[in-house]
Write a protein that holds these residues in place. Structure first.
Motif, PDB file in Angstrom:
ATOM      1  N   GLU A 167       0.833  -1.204   0.000  1.00 45.06           N
ATOM      2  CA  GLU A 167       0.000   0.000   0.000  1.00 45.06           C
ATOM      3  C   GLU A 167       0.873   1.261   0.000  1.00 45.06           C
ATOM      4  O   GLU A 167       2.064   1.203   0.304  1.00 45.06           O
ATOM      5  N   LYS A 168       0.256   2.380  -0.330  1.00 38.96           N
ATOM      6  CA  LYS A 168       0.982   3.653  -0.343  1.00 38.96           C
ATOM      7  C   LYS A 168       1.226   4.130   1.081  1.00 38.96           C
ATOM      8  O   LYS A 168       0.423   3.868   1.980  1.00 38.96           O
ATOM      9  N   ASP A 169       2.340   4.834   1.264  1.00 40.18           N
ATOM     10  CA  ASP A 169       2.667   5.364   2.593  1.00 40.18           C
ATOM     11  C   ASP A 169       2.893   6.868   2.479  1.00 40.18           C
ATOM     12  O   ASP A 169       3.339   7.363   1.433  1.00 40.18           O
ATOM     13  N   MET A 170       2.618   7.614   3.542  1.00 49.36           N
ATOM     14  CA  MET A 170       2.722   9.069   3.508  1.00 49.36           C
ATOM     15  C   MET A 170       4.067   9.590   4.033  1.00 49.36           C
ATOM     16  O   MET A 170       4.371  10.774   3.865  1.00 49.36           O
ATOM     17  N   ILE A 171       4.861   8.732   4.641  1.00 47.26           N
ATOM     18  CA  ILE A 171       6.135   9.168   5.226  1.00 47.26           C
ATOM     19  C   ILE A 171       7.324   8.776   4.356  1.00 47.26           C
ATOM     20  O   ILE A 171       8.232   9.589   4.109  1.00 47.26           O
ATOM     21  N   LEU A 172       7.311   7.549   3.834  1.00 43.20           N
ATOM     22  CA  LEU A 172       8.433   7.051   3.033  1.00 43.20           C
ATOM     23  C   LEU A 172       8.781   7.942   1.834  1.00 43.20           C
ATOM     24  O   LEU A 172       9.960   8.115   1.528  1.00 43.20           O
ATOM     25  N   PRO A 173       7.794   8.512   1.113  1.00 49.20           N
ATOM     26  CA  PRO A 173       8.145   9.355  -0.029  1.00 49.20           C
ATOM     27  C   PRO A 173       9.072  10.515   0.337  1.00 49.20           C
ATOM     28  O   PRO A 173       9.998  10.845  -0.412  1.00 49.20           O
ATOM     29  N   PHE A 174       8.828  11.132   1.510  1.00 46.02           N
ATOM     30  CA  PHE A 174       9.680  12.251   1.921  1.00 46.02           C
ATOM     31  C   PHE A 174      11.091  11.770   2.280  1.00 46.02           C
ATOM     32  O   PHE A 174      12.080  12.441   1.961  1.00 46.02           O
ATOM     33  N   ILE A 175      11.182  10.597   2.926  1.00 41.45           N
ATOM     34  CA  ILE A 175      12.502  10.043   3.242  1.00 41.45           C
ATOM     35  C   ILE A 175      13.243   9.699   1.951  1.00 41.45           C
ATOM     36  O   ILE A 175      14.448   9.946   1.821  1.00 41.45           O
ATOM     37  N   ALA A 176      12.500   9.136   0.978  1.00 40.51           N
ATOM     38  CA  ALA A 176      13.103   8.799  -0.314  1.00 40.51           C
ATOM     39  C   ALA A 176      13.607  10.057  -1.016  1.00 40.51           C
ATOM     40  O   ALA A 176      14.705  10.070  -1.594  1.00 40.51           O
ATOM     41  N   GLY A 177      12.812  11.132  -0.968  1.00 43.28           N
ATOM     42  CA  GLY A 177      13.221  12.390  -1.601  1.00 43.28           C
ATOM     43  C   GLY A 177      14.439  13.000  -0.938  1.00 43.28           C
ATOM     44  O   GLY A 177      15.365  13.466  -1.614  1.00 43.28           O
ATOM     45  N   PRO A 222       9.485   2.717  -2.472  1.00 43.01           N
ATOM     46  CA  PRO A 222      10.244   3.739  -1.737  1.00 43.01           C
ATOM     47  C   PRO A 222      11.260   3.133  -0.770  1.00 43.01           C
ATOM     48  O   PRO A 222      12.345   3.672  -0.594  1.00 43.01           O
ATOM     49  N   LEU A 223      10.886   1.996  -0.148  1.00 40.24           N
ATOM     50  CA  LEU A 223      11.833   1.320   0.755  1.00 40.24           C
ATOM     51  C   LEU A 223      13.088   0.924  -0.010  1.00 40.24           C
ATOM     52  O   LEU A 223      14.215   1.135   0.472  1.00 40.24           O
ATOM     53  N   TYR A 224      12.910   0.365  -1.183  1.00 40.70           N
ATOM     54  CA  TYR A 224      14.033  -0.018  -2.048  1.00 40.70           C
ATOM     55  C   TYR A 224      14.873   1.194  -2.419  1.00 40.70           C
ATOM     56  O   TYR A 224      16.105   1.169  -2.357  1.00 40.70           O
ATOM     57  N   TRP A 225      14.225   2.299  -2.784  1.00 38.22           N
ATOM     58  CA  TRP A 225      14.965   3.513  -3.169  1.00 38.22           C
ATOM     59  C   TRP A 225      15.741   4.078  -1.979  1.00 38.22           C
ATOM     60  O   TRP A 225      16.884   4.529  -2.140  1.00 38.22           O
ATOM     61  N   ILE A 226      15.134   4.079  -0.813  1.00 32.54           N
ATOM     62  CA  ILE A 226      15.803   4.631   0.384  1.00 32.54           C
ATOM     63  C   ILE A 226      17.064   3.843   0.713  1.00 32.54           C
ATOM     64  O   ILE A 226      18.125   4.426   0.942  1.00 32.54           O
ATOM     65  N   ILE A 227      16.961   2.511   0.725  1.00 31.04           N
ATOM     66  CA  ILE A 227      18.127   1.681   1.047  1.00 31.04           C
ATOM     67  C   ILE A 227      19.208   1.853  -0.013  1.00 31.04           C
ATOM     68  O   ILE A 227      20.403   1.959   0.307  1.00 31.04           O
ATOM     69  N   GLY A 228      18.805   1.914  -1.278  1.00 31.77           N
ATOM     70  CA  GLY A 228      19.771   2.147  -2.350  1.00 31.77           C
ATOM     71  C   GLY A 228      20.466   3.490  -2.203  1.00 31.77           C
ATOM     72  O   GLY A 228      21.687   3.606  -2.402  1.00 31.77           O
ATOM     73  N   ASN A 229      19.708   4.525  -1.843  1.00 32.88           N
ATOM     74  CA  ASN A 229      20.289   5.850  -1.634  1.00 32.88           C
ATOM     75  C   ASN A 229      21.270   5.860  -0.466  1.00 32.88           C
ATOM     76  O   ASN A 229      22.353   6.450  -0.556  1.00 32.88           O
ATOM     77  N   LEU A 230      20.888   5.202   0.627  1.00 33.75           N
ATOM     78  CA  LEU A 230      21.773   5.153   1.795  1.00 33.75           C
ATOM     79  C   LEU A 230      23.076   4.429   1.464  1.00 33.75           C
ATOM     80  O   LEU A 230      24.157   4.823   1.925  1.00 33.75           O
ATOM     81  N   PHE A 231      22.973   3.368   0.662  1.00 29.19           N
ATOM     82  CA  PHE A 231      24.173   2.648   0.245  1.00 29.19           C
ATOM     83  C   PHE A 231      25.076   3.565  -0.586  1.00 29.19           C
ATOM     84  O   PHE A 231      26.302   3.606  -0.381  1.00 29.19           O
ATOM     85  N   MET A 232      24.480   4.304  -1.524  1.00 31.10           N
ATOM     86  CA  MET A 232      25.258   5.201  -2.383  1.00 31.10           C
ATOM     87  C   MET A 232      25.848   6.360  -1.582  1.00 31.10           C
ATOM     88  O   MET A 232      26.948   6.837  -1.896  1.00 31.10           O
ATOM     89  N   ILE A 233      25.135   6.823  -0.560  1.00 32.35           N
ATOM     90  CA  ILE A 233      25.667   7.875   0.305  1.00 32.35           C
ATOM     91  C   ILE A 233      26.913   7.370   1.032  1.00 32.35           C
ATOM     92  O   ILE A 233      27.942   8.061   1.089  1.00 32.35           O
ATOM     93  N   ALA A 234      26.821   6.145   1.573  1.00 35.02           N
ATOM     94  CA  ALA A 234      27.978   5.553   2.252  1.00 35.02           C
ATOM     95  C   ALA A 234      29.139   5.359   1.282  1.00 35.02           C
ATOM     96  O   ALA A 234      30.301   5.620   1.612  1.00 35.02           O
ATOM     97  N   GLN A 235      28.821   4.918   0.071  1.00 37.24           N
ATOM     98  CA  GLN A 235      29.862   4.739  -0.949  1.00 37.24           C
ATOM     99  C   GLN A 235      30.554   6.068  -1.259  1.00 37.24           C
ATOM    100  O   GLN A 235      31.778   6.136  -1.389  1.00 37.24           O
TER     101      GLN A 235
END
Length: 254
Positions: A167-177, A222-235
């Motif tokens: 289902e859609k979530d209202m918090i994850l989109p902002f974390i992803a952005g 969005p969960l997938y995008w957030i984890i991918g972004n965090l990995f790239m940030i660490a990289q």
């Protein structure tokens, strides 16, 4: 640069052709036909289900683990791309000198500029298209994982933390952005062309697009995008920044 953009556009077109835009709503199973489904999407879907079953059907944790595994497998390609970017950055002063020397727009001068530029690349062992190879390999894999998440019916009905994955979530989109913006900001820091107005526009446009899509799509994406972004940030923090710092230090000593 134009050749690189052309190759990337060609790759995107090829991936879209292979994936088939109409298949995004069709569940992926072992009986799904086609090269894209058989060799790209289904193996990743199977991996998601496999790890979920290991952790008592925790599909959220499974998506996180598979994302980290994929990003880790692709890490050598990212490092190769960073080294190519670093090599191009190292020769920027000499490249600018050539452009100033052959600034005239007549055909003979421009031909001479191309010859001298290629000689400069050969002298330093730089391949301006080398950075495209990692993109060619990464994009189909990442798009296939996107398809696997969207088309794995087993994810439906499962939750992770506070949100249902289907289902859609209202918090994850902002974390992803926010994580998308931070990842791009770190990547742009110290890069050639970071002050380019187009780059600055992309710094804000991409996160906005991610937020919009994240509001439309199920929370698993969005969960997938957030984890991918965090990995790239660490990289970027642990690999790219030290690499570029060495480049800038070397440039200062010259």
């Amino acid at each position: 640069m134009r050749k690189k953009l052309f190759l990337i556009a060609l790759l995107i077109g090829l991936v879209v052709f292979l994936s088939g835009c109409t298949e995004i709503e069709e569940p992926i199973t072992s009986e799904s036909e086609g090269i894209w489904n058989t060799y790209f999407v289904y193996p990743l879907s199977w991996l998601i289900i496999y790890f979920a079953n290991l952790f008592d059907e925790n599909f959220g944790l499974s998506i996180i683990l598979v994302t980290i595994i994929i990003r880790t497998v692709l890490l050598p390609l990212n490092i190769k791309q960073l080294k190519s970017s670093k090599a191009m950055q190292d020769i920027q002063p000499e490249l600018k000198e050539l452009q100033q020397k052959y600034s005239s727009k007549d055909a003979n001068t421009q031909q001479k500029l191309q010859q001298e530029t290629m000689a400069l690349f050969q002298k330093h062992g730089v391949n301006p298209l080398a950075g495209c190879l990692p993109i060619f390999i990464q994009m189909p894999i990442l798009l296939a994982f996107y398809h696997a998440i969207m088309r794995t019916d087993e994810i439906d009905g499962h939750s992770f933390l506070w949100f249902p994955l289907d289902e859609k979530d209202m918090i994850l989109p902002f974390i992803a952005g926010i994580t998308t913006w931070l990842q791009q900001k770190l990547m742009m820091a110290g890069s050639p062309g970071a002050d380019n107005p187009q780059m600055k526009v992309m710094l804000y446009m991409m996160p906005i697009m991610i937020v919009v899509f994240a509001f439309i799509l199920p929370a698993a994406l969005p969960l997938y995008w957030i984890i991918g972004n965090l990995f790239m940030i660490a990289q970027t923090i642990f690999i790219r920044k030290p690499m570029m710092k060495d480049t800038n230090t070397g440039g200062d000593k010259k």
